[in-house]
Design a protein around this motif. Structure first.
Motif, PDB file in Angstrom:
ATOM      1  N   ILE A   1      84.635   3.215   1.429  1.00 28.82           N
ATOM      2  CA  ILE A   1      84.262   4.311   2.967  1.00 28.82           C
ATOM      3  C   ILE A   1      83.985   5.558   2.245  1.00 28.82           C
ATOM      4  CG2 ILE A   1      87.081   4.912   2.471  1.00 28.82           C
ATOM      5  CD1 ILE A   1      87.298   5.235   5.673  1.00 28.82           C
ATOM      6  N   ALA A   2      83.564   6.274   3.092  1.00 26.90           N
ATOM      7  CA  ALA A   2      82.594   7.067   3.222  1.00 26.90           C
ATOM      8  C   ALA A   2      83.646   8.295   2.916  1.00 26.90           C
ATOM      9  CB  ALA A   2      80.858   7.371   3.556  1.00 26.90           C
TER      10      ALA A   2
ATOM     11  N   VAL B   1      76.970   6.654  -0.312  1.00 22.44           N
ATOM     12  CA  VAL B   1      78.514   6.967  -1.429  1.00 22.44           C
ATOM     13  C   VAL B   1      79.997   6.421  -0.921  1.00 22.44           C
ATOM     14  CG1 VAL B   1      79.544   7.111  -3.372  1.00 22.44           C
ATOM     15  CG2 VAL B   1      76.618   8.121  -3.064  1.00 22.44           C
ATOM     16  N   ALA B   2      80.160   5.191  -0.804  1.00 22.82           N
ATOM     17  CA  ALA B   2      81.839   5.074  -0.394  1.00 22.82           C
ATOM     18  C   ALA B   2      82.068   5.382  -1.515  1.00 22.82           C
ATOM     19  CB  ALA B   2      81.629   3.671  -0.094  1.00 22.82           C
ATOM     20  N   LEU B   3      83.478   5.410  -1.522  1.00 26.87           N
ATOM     21  CA  LEU B   3      84.559   5.320  -1.871  1.00 26.87           C
ATOM     22  C   LEU B   3      85.480   3.841  -2.172  1.00 26.87           C
ATOM     23  CD1 LEU B   3      85.699   9.192  -1.367  1.00 26.87           C
ATOM     24  CD2 LEU B   3      84.099   8.263  -3.106  1.00 26.87           C
ATOM     25  N   LYS B   4      85.936   4.079  -3.462  1.00 29.20           N
ATOM     26  CA  LYS B   4      87.299   2.682  -3.665  1.00 29.20           C
ATOM     27  C   LYS B   4      88.170   2.602  -4.352  1.00 29.20           C
ATOM     28  CE  LYS B   4      85.654  -1.325  -5.750  1.00 29.20           C
ATOM     29  NZ  LYS B   4      86.298  -1.386  -7.258  1.00 29.20           N
ATOM     30  N   ILE B   5      89.064   2.312  -3.992  1.00 25.47           N
ATOM     31  CA  ILE B   5      90.226   2.013  -5.756  1.00 25.47           C
ATOM     32  C   ILE B   5      89.533   1.455  -6.470  1.00 25.47           C
ATOM     33  CG2 ILE B   5      92.372   1.387  -5.984  1.00 25.47           C
ATOM     34  CD1 ILE B   5      92.543   2.775  -3.389  1.00 25.47           C
ATOM     35  N   ARG B   6      90.311   2.485  -7.735  1.00 21.22           N
ATOM     36  CA  ARG B   6      89.424   1.575  -8.916  1.00 21.22           C
ATOM     37  C   ARG B   6      90.512   0.760  -9.195  1.00 21.22           C
ATOM     38  NH1 ARG B   6      89.246   3.188 -14.810  1.00 21.22           N
ATOM     39  NH2 ARG B   6      90.855   4.151 -14.724  1.00 21.22           N
ATOM     40  N   GLY B   7      89.768  -1.204  -9.724  1.00 21.90           N
ATOM     41  CA  GLY B   7      91.271  -1.781  -9.962  1.00 21.90           C
ATOM     42  C   GLY B   7      91.631  -1.774 -11.053  1.00 21.90           C
TER      43      GLY B   7
END
Lengths: 407, 407
Positions: free
Chosen positions: A32-33, A80-86
């Motif tokens: 998600i942005a 640029v989207a943000l995501k959880i860092r696995g």
């Protein structure tokens, strides 16, 4: 009037809530942005930008540029989207069943990082035996999956029975020989990471909410039938636990005054009609031949083969089960009920006539009935729910850590 | 990265939520200084000051200087406290019972401004008859209390039966001859103020929460026995209504497979054992002499006088009631259960042996049982709950109006 003095406590808790909210929005969205996060929470865009910077610094999330520009991008170039860092955290989830223990590892994105299954030495252990056994099992599981115990950020544990989750206390469990076991604290003494304990049916509800049929449903109920009958209640996106941590005891709701004897010592509990031990108790009267997959399977095969007495055992169980389910619908009026657990393979429990009996036992109004869905899955999905529970707990701790560092 | 554009929607909803929160904090506190409000919500002190200014402008709250300085004042002089302005709104609350209608008026502070009681022309009316009857009753009640219909800001209405409160729809009520009555919309056509409709047991829960034994308790359950058996569920300070508005149907949970016939047409409902009609049905078999206070009272007197058959009617009812209550405790594990309604005068329902039966039918853990309290009160308290419900609705509308004016 003079303005009141600066209220730093209120602001800190507001910021803390904001960080939790932003992390939850990113987790739910996948990618998600920043601009879209601001639309979904009650904070200003500036606050969102500041919070995402903190979460990036802490390594909990990461930026992600899609290879193909999404059509929704107004400027024709990839956002640029943000995501959880696995890699931020690895979590273990453990389900302790009557004889077997299932374990899985998830990364912080919820991706599987390994599985492990083993047998319990006995069906019930003392608290100290259970702690030693779980420590040994977790260590073996780490080795088998190329992980070190120190690399785990948290462990989620699901046990059958009555658990006060906030206090980490097991009032009673069929897998423990002692009552009122402070299992979480004992595990915390031996394990180097935080431990989160809950009733196993609550963890199935958690798994359904995050990975299963409960995704996107704010209010739903999970009913499990295995050794006992369990229930997990999700209200307003949260597990409902009751005051003392012993709510949702569907299996011990009474369906018959002075009815069949339950293993809890009382009479007329739903469990005393539908759980494994209840069916086996009646099967004992039948003198069935030995069966390769056990007496329960033998009973099921006999019923399928036309044995009227065997059929009547299942028939009564299914009617009592339908009555219990109808009561839950009359009380909660949920959007969705998910029937889960191993026994869902016995189709008498979800045969059309059972669902029909539920529907005719529910108060009739001119509105569609709740959706009742069957979800057959094994112990590893329960373990996944336990890992997801640990993931939530570790998220909270991580977010609190930011609060301590930056205020 | 460029900062995202201004997200005005998010800010407006945040401000709206803040106004609701501040109003609720002031209502709960009775009187409270601005500085203390900021401690209890997640907004900054500056936001609190701005919001209280808006609420003062709108006339919803007022300043209040106590005559004696409170000892907690750090500067030794009286703080200016804020309180709800009683004259801001007058609300009517109406409870429609089987033959009687009770009505009360409250000001915006919750102080009584008048009461009124009348009989229904028949036990059940058509929707249009009910609308005309309620309009006439409300008009008479206003005249009797020196109020004008136009001076009312809102009307709360509690009816027995199955009500979808958000939609103002009555699926079924013993007081209406038609099903699926859009009662709120029909009343809104004839009444000049907003109307709020709910199931009557929910309004008892609302009254208990605001004025009764539920004050300060976040999770509790109210059970009422009158013509039927009702339940109101408060979870996390809010009435739980279910998906279709027909949750909390405790009276139609089944306590016996294929049991006694219920007036809903199904068998084995709790109501079919404990409601007035169920007791009267069995009393009919007894051939009791005519009694000045009706057959139910005659049955009660016979039981008290030692008539074994009469006693057995109450005995079975009380055992079924205990079983149903134990089921509720097993499912919700609430902090508190309040037993309310007219039938609480029949002490067989709350005699010690009934409470004891509940306690032995609840899953046993080494933690104190929920508190079970009896609250005998009449229809006027139900009406007060209805008025309180209207007060909440009118508060929300008032706060939204501010939003429209100042953004």
């Amino acid at each position: 009037m003079a303005p009141p003095p600066k209220n730093t406590n209120g602001l800190a808790s507001q910021r803390h809530a904001g960080r939790r909210q932003v992390l939850a929005v990113i987790r739910k969205a996948g990618q998600i942005a920043r601009i879209d996060i601001a639309d979904r929470i009650t904070g200003s865009p500036a606050t969102v930008t500041a919070i995402t910077a903190e979460l990036l610094d802490e390594g909990l999330i990461e930026e992600h540029s899609p290879k193909t520009p999404p059509s929704s991008s107004p400027r024709g170039r990839p956002r640029v989207a943000l995501k959880i860092r696995g890699d931020a955290h690895i979590l273990a989830g453990i389900k302790v069943a009557s004889h077997a223990v299932s374990l899985c590892f998830l990364d912080f994105e919820g991706r599987g990082r390994g599985e492990f299954e083993t047998r319990m030495p006995r069906s019930a252990l003392s608290t100290s035996e259970m702690v030693a056994f779980l420590h040994e099992t977790l260590t073996k599981a780490c080795i088998a999956n190329g992980l070190s115990l120190d690399s785990l950020s948290g462990v989620g544990l699901g046990v059958a029975g009555i658990v006060d989750a906030p206090r980490g206390l097991v009032y009673w469990s069929p897998t423990l020989t002692e009552r009122n076991a402070p299992l979480r604290d004992h595990l915390a003494e031996i394990l180097p990471m935080p431990v989160f304990i809950d009733n196993d049916a609550n963890l199935v509800a958690k798994a359904e909410q995050l990975f299963g049929k409960g995704q996107g449903v704010r209010d739903f109920i999970v009913v499990t039938i295995e050794q006992g009958v369990g229930m997990g209640i999700v209200i307003d996106d949260r597990i409902y636990r009751g005051t003392r941590g012993c709510g949702a005891e569907f299996g011990h709701t009474k369906v018959q005054l002075d009815g069949a004897l339950c293993r809890c010592g009382q009479r007329g509990c739903l469990e005393a009609y539908v759980a494994d031990y209840a069916l086996l108790r009646e099967a004992g009267t039948l003198n069935l031949p030995d069966a390769p997959h056990g007496q329960l399977d033998a009973l099921f095969q006999a019923a399928k083969g036309g044995n009227e007495t065997a059929r009547s055992i299942f028939h009564r169980a299914s009617r009592m089960f339908a009555l219990g389910l109808a009561n839950i619908i009359n009380i909660f009026d949920p959007k969705l009920i998910i029937l889960s657990g191993e026994r869902m393979q016995f189709d008498y429990f979800y045969a059309q006539e059972v669902l029909d009996a539920v529907k005719t036992s529910v108060l009739q109004i001119d509105a569609p009935l709740p959706d009742i869905r069957i979800h057959k899955w094994g112990d590893l999905m329960w373990a996944k729910g336990a890992a997801a529970y640990a993931m939530e707990g570790v998220s909270d701790i991580s977010v609190q850590e930011i609060g301590k560092n930056v205020g």
